[in-house]
Design a protein around this motif. Structure first.
Motif, PDB file in Angstrom:
ATOM      1  N   CYS A  98       0.981  -1.225  -0.041  1.00 23.00           N
ATOM      2  CA  CYS A  98       0.173   0.010   0.071  1.00 23.00           C
ATOM      3  C   CYS A  98       0.841   1.162  -0.036  1.00 23.00           C
ATOM      4  CB  CYS A  98      -1.076  -0.082   1.142  1.00 23.00           C
ATOM      5  SG  CYS A  98      -1.874   1.351   1.156  1.00 23.00           S
ATOM      6  N   VAL A  99       0.859   1.970  -1.031  1.00 20.42           N
ATOM      7  CA  VAL A  99       1.650   3.089  -0.966  1.00 20.42           C
ATOM      8  C   VAL A  99       0.702   4.180  -0.856  1.00 20.42           C
ATOM      9  CG1 VAL A  99       2.957   4.970  -2.761  1.00 20.42           C
ATOM     10  CG2 VAL A  99       3.082   2.366  -3.169  1.00 20.42           C
ATOM     11  N   VAL A 100       1.234   5.248   0.471  1.00 20.09           N
ATOM     12  CA  VAL A 100       0.492   6.286   0.992  1.00 20.09           C
ATOM     13  C   VAL A 100       0.811   7.559   0.543  1.00 20.09           C
ATOM     14  CG1 VAL A 100      -0.392   7.304   3.089  1.00 20.09           C
ATOM     15  CG2 VAL A 100      -0.334   4.659   3.063  1.00 20.09           C
ATOM     16  N   THR A 101      -0.115   8.390   0.119  1.00 22.77           N
ATOM     17  CA  THR A 101       0.200   9.682  -0.001  1.00 22.77           C
ATOM     18  C   THR A 101      -0.860  10.740   0.205  1.00 22.77           C
ATOM     19  OG1 THR A 101       0.880  11.240  -1.651  1.00 22.77           O
ATOM     20  CG2 THR A 101      -0.506   9.819  -2.555  1.00 22.77           C
ATOM     21  N   PHE A 102      -0.847  11.818   0.410  1.00 15.61           N
ATOM     22  CA  PHE A 102      -1.954  12.525   1.111  1.00 15.61           C
ATOM     23  C   PHE A 102      -2.912  13.561   0.175  1.00 15.61           C
ATOM     24  CE2 PHE A 102       0.834  11.035   4.460  1.00 15.61           C
ATOM     25  CZ  PHE A 102      -0.126  10.280   5.269  1.00 15.61           C
ATOM     26  N   SER A 103      -2.837  13.470  -0.836  1.00 12.04           N
ATOM     27  CA  SER A 103      -3.556  14.376  -1.785  1.00 12.04           C
ATOM     28  C   SER A 103      -4.199  13.378  -2.901  1.00 12.04           C
ATOM     29  CB  SER A 103      -3.082  15.553  -2.386  1.00 12.04           C
ATOM     30  OG  SER A 103      -2.148  15.003  -3.544  1.00 12.04           O
ATOM     31  N   ARG A 104      -5.585  13.745  -3.288  1.00 14.68           N
ATOM     32  CA  ARG A 104      -6.314  12.858  -4.281  1.00 14.68           C
ATOM     33  C   ARG A 104      -5.455  13.043  -5.820  1.00 14.68           C
ATOM     34  NH1 ARG A 104     -12.167  14.452  -5.080  1.00 14.68           N
ATOM     35  NH2 ARG A 104     -11.031  16.204  -5.636  1.00 14.68           N
ATOM     36  N   ASP A 105      -5.060  14.020  -5.910  1.00 15.90           N
ATOM     37  CA  ASP A 105      -3.916  14.220  -7.446  1.00 15.90           C
ATOM     38  C   ASP A 105      -2.827  13.396  -7.142  1.00 15.90           C
ATOM     39  OD1 ASP A 105      -5.830  16.077  -8.450  1.00 15.90           O
ATOM     40  OD2 ASP A 105      -4.779  17.749  -7.764  1.00 15.90           O
ATOM     41  N   ASP A 106      -2.116  13.384  -6.017  1.00 15.35           N
ATOM     42  CA  ASP A 106      -0.930  12.516  -5.912  1.00 15.35           C
ATOM     43  C   ASP A 106      -1.173  11.242  -6.016  1.00 15.35           C
ATOM     44  OD1 ASP A 106       1.638  12.314  -5.825  1.00 15.35           O
ATOM     45  OD2 ASP A 106       1.870  12.316  -3.741  1.00 15.35           O
ATOM     46  N   ILE A 107      -2.430  10.697  -5.352  1.00 14.87           N
ATOM     47  CA  ILE A 107      -2.844   9.313  -5.319  1.00 14.87           C
ATOM     48  C   ILE A 107      -2.920   9.081  -6.956  1.00 14.87           C
ATOM     49  CG2 ILE A 107      -4.802   7.740  -4.919  1.00 14.87           C
ATOM     50  CD1 ILE A 107      -5.263   9.509  -2.354  1.00 14.87           C
ATOM     51  N   HIS A 108      -3.703   9.610  -7.766  1.00 15.71           N
ATOM     52  CA  HIS A 108      -3.711   9.234  -8.934  1.00 15.71           C
ATOM     53  C   HIS A 108      -2.435   9.229  -9.776  1.00 15.71           C
ATOM     54  CE1 HIS A 108      -8.031   8.521  -8.681  1.00 15.71           C
ATOM     55  NE2 HIS A 108      -8.160   9.498  -8.289  1.00 15.71           N
ATOM     56  N   GLN A 109      -1.592  10.327  -9.648  1.00 16.45           N
ATOM     57  CA  GLN A 109      -0.506  10.317 -10.191  1.00 16.45           C
ATOM     58  C   GLN A 109       0.410   9.248  -9.607  1.00 16.45           C
ATOM     59  OE1 GLN A 109       0.729  12.345 -12.533  1.00 16.45           O
ATOM     60  NE2 GLN A 109       2.643  11.210 -12.735  1.00 16.45           N
ATOM     61  N   THR A 110       0.374   8.664  -8.617  1.00 17.24           N
ATOM     62  CA  THR A 110       1.225   7.490  -8.113  1.00 17.24           C
ATOM     63  C   THR A 110       0.567   6.540  -8.805  1.00 17.24           C
ATOM     64  OG1 THR A 110       1.631   8.643  -6.038  1.00 17.24           O
ATOM     65  CG2 THR A 110       1.847   6.158  -5.997  1.00 17.24           C
ATOM     66  N   LEU A 151      -7.969  -4.597   5.373  1.00 20.99           N
ATOM     67  CA  LEU A 151      -7.402  -4.619   4.203  1.00 20.99           C
ATOM     68  C   LEU A 151      -5.988  -5.745   4.407  1.00 20.99           C
ATOM     69  CD1 LEU A 151      -7.320  -0.791   3.419  1.00 20.99           C
ATOM     70  CD2 LEU A 151      -8.101  -2.488   2.025  1.00 20.99           C
ATOM     71  N   ASN A 152      -5.618  -6.368   3.167  1.00 20.05           N
ATOM     72  CA  ASN A 152      -4.925  -7.380   3.289  1.00 20.05           C
ATOM     73  C   ASN A 152      -3.366  -6.987   2.974  1.00 20.05           C
ATOM     74  OD1 ASN A 152      -3.733 -10.169   3.736  1.00 20.05           O
ATOM     75  ND2 ASN A 152      -4.363 -10.650   1.469  1.00 20.05           N
ATOM     76  N   ILE A 153      -2.688  -5.837   3.762  1.00 18.13           N
ATOM     77  CA  ILE A 153      -1.781  -5.403   3.420  1.00 18.13           C
ATOM     78  C   ILE A 153      -0.395  -6.015   3.766  1.00 18.13           C
ATOM     79  CG2 ILE A 153      -0.432  -3.052   3.498  1.00 18.13           C
ATOM     80  CD1 ILE A 153      -3.104  -1.564   3.891  1.00 18.13           C
ATOM     81  N   ARG A 154       0.702  -6.181   2.662  1.00 15.39           N
ATOM     82  CA  ARG A 154       1.837  -6.780   3.225  1.00 15.39           C
ATOM     83  C   ARG A 154       2.700  -5.595   3.837  1.00 15.39           C
ATOM     84  NH1 ARG A 154       5.502 -10.553   0.436  1.00 15.39           N
ATOM     85  NH2 ARG A 154       3.809 -10.570  -1.141  1.00 15.39           N
ATOM     86  N   ARG A 155       2.837  -4.423   3.294  1.00 15.27           N
ATOM     87  CA  ARG A 155       3.739  -3.573   3.933  1.00 15.27           C
ATOM     88  C   ARG A 155       3.200  -2.005   3.324  1.00 15.27           C
ATOM     89  NH1 ARG A 155       9.357  -3.266   0.409  1.00 15.27           N
ATOM     90  NH2 ARG A 155       8.276  -3.480  -1.513  1.00 15.27           N
ATOM     91  N   VAL A 156       3.524  -0.984   4.151  1.00 14.97           N
ATOM     92  CA  VAL A 156       2.930   0.547   3.792  1.00 14.97           C
ATOM     93  C   VAL A 156       4.279   1.284   3.580  1.00 14.97           C
ATOM     94  CG1 VAL A 156       1.781   2.455   4.912  1.00 14.97           C
ATOM     95  CG2 VAL A 156       0.925   0.288   5.325  1.00 14.97           C
ATOM     96  N   VAL A 157       4.133   1.805   2.168  1.00 19.64           N
ATOM     97  CA  VAL A 157       5.323   2.431   1.933  1.00 19.64           C
ATOM     98  C   VAL A 157       4.722   4.121   1.979  1.00 19.64           C
ATOM     99  CG1 VAL A 157       6.613   2.880  -0.274  1.00 19.64           C
ATOM    100  CG2 VAL A 157       6.128   0.563   0.418  1.00 19.64           C
ATOM    101  N   PHE A 158       5.322   4.972   2.605  1.00 21.21           N
ATOM    102  CA  PHE A 158       5.074   6.170   2.600  1.00 21.21           C
ATOM    103  C   PHE A 158       5.625   7.211   1.453  1.00 21.21           C
ATOM    104  CE2 PHE A 158       3.780   5.096   6.839  1.00 21.21           C
ATOM    105  CZ  PHE A 158       2.674   5.685   7.231  1.00 21.21           C
ATOM    106  N   ARG A 159       4.704   7.536   0.252  1.00 18.25           N
ATOM    107  CA  ARG A 159       5.356   8.151  -0.584  1.00 18.25           C
ATOM    108  C   ARG A 159       5.664   9.733  -0.185  1.00 18.25           C
ATOM    109  NH1 ARG A 159       3.875   9.061  -7.084  1.00 18.25           N
ATOM    110  NH2 ARG A 159       5.970  10.355  -7.475  1.00 18.25           N
TER     111      ARG A 159
END
Length: 147
Positions: free
Chosen positions: A34-46, A94-102
């Motif tokens: 799960c790649v985490v970021t904090f804006s909707r635009d950045d979520i879609h870009q990621t 959620l079945n998450i292996r690891r959380v990656v903070f972008r």
């Protein structure tokens, strides 16, 4: 307000480990990440930058869509990666292996009481929120619990 509540403390049933090195690039994400970021635009870009099919979860996504994205991600049928905001820390299983903070900064708006203007800036994400989000990875009920 006179309401009563009960405080319960829980012990984590599987270890939470910080990686020694950051990811070199988004091409290094793996199934279950799960790649985490904090804006909707950045979520879609990621999502566009990751070379795998991704599900997305963020706060303003309608609840039905959020639940469907969680179901698709958990099913493991071609949607290998989740790109999300802090909304994953709020009641989704959620079945998450690891959380990656972008990103570790979040947009913050503050009202200046003197001038009645809104000050908009990015601010560091609080440590308690980082821990809550990171704690979504490798939960005891997850297929990734022993990793």
């Amino acid at each position: 307000t006179g309401d009563e509540f009960e405080v319960r403390e829980y012990e984590r049933m599987s270890p939470l480990v910080v990686e020694d090195e950051p990811l070199a690039s988004l091409s290094d994400v793996r199934r279950g990440d799960c790649v985490v970021t904090f804006s909707r635009d950045d979520i879609h870009q990621t999502r566009r930058e990751i070379a795998k099919k991704c599900c997305v979860v963020y706060g303003h996504l309608p609840p039905e869509a959020r639940s469907e994205q969680a179901r698709l991600f958990n099913a493991g049928e071609g949607y290998d990666v989740l790109v999300a905001s802090d909304a994953i820390g709020m009641g989704l299983n959620l079945n998450i292996r690891r959380v990656v903070f972008r990103r570790t900064e979040k947009f913050a708006a503050k009202l200046d009481s003197k001038s009645q203007t809104v000050e908009r800036k990015h601010a560091p994400v609080e440590a308690t929120l980082v821990k809550q989000i990171a704690g979504r990875a490798g939960r005891a009920s997850s297929e990734f619990a022993s990793e």
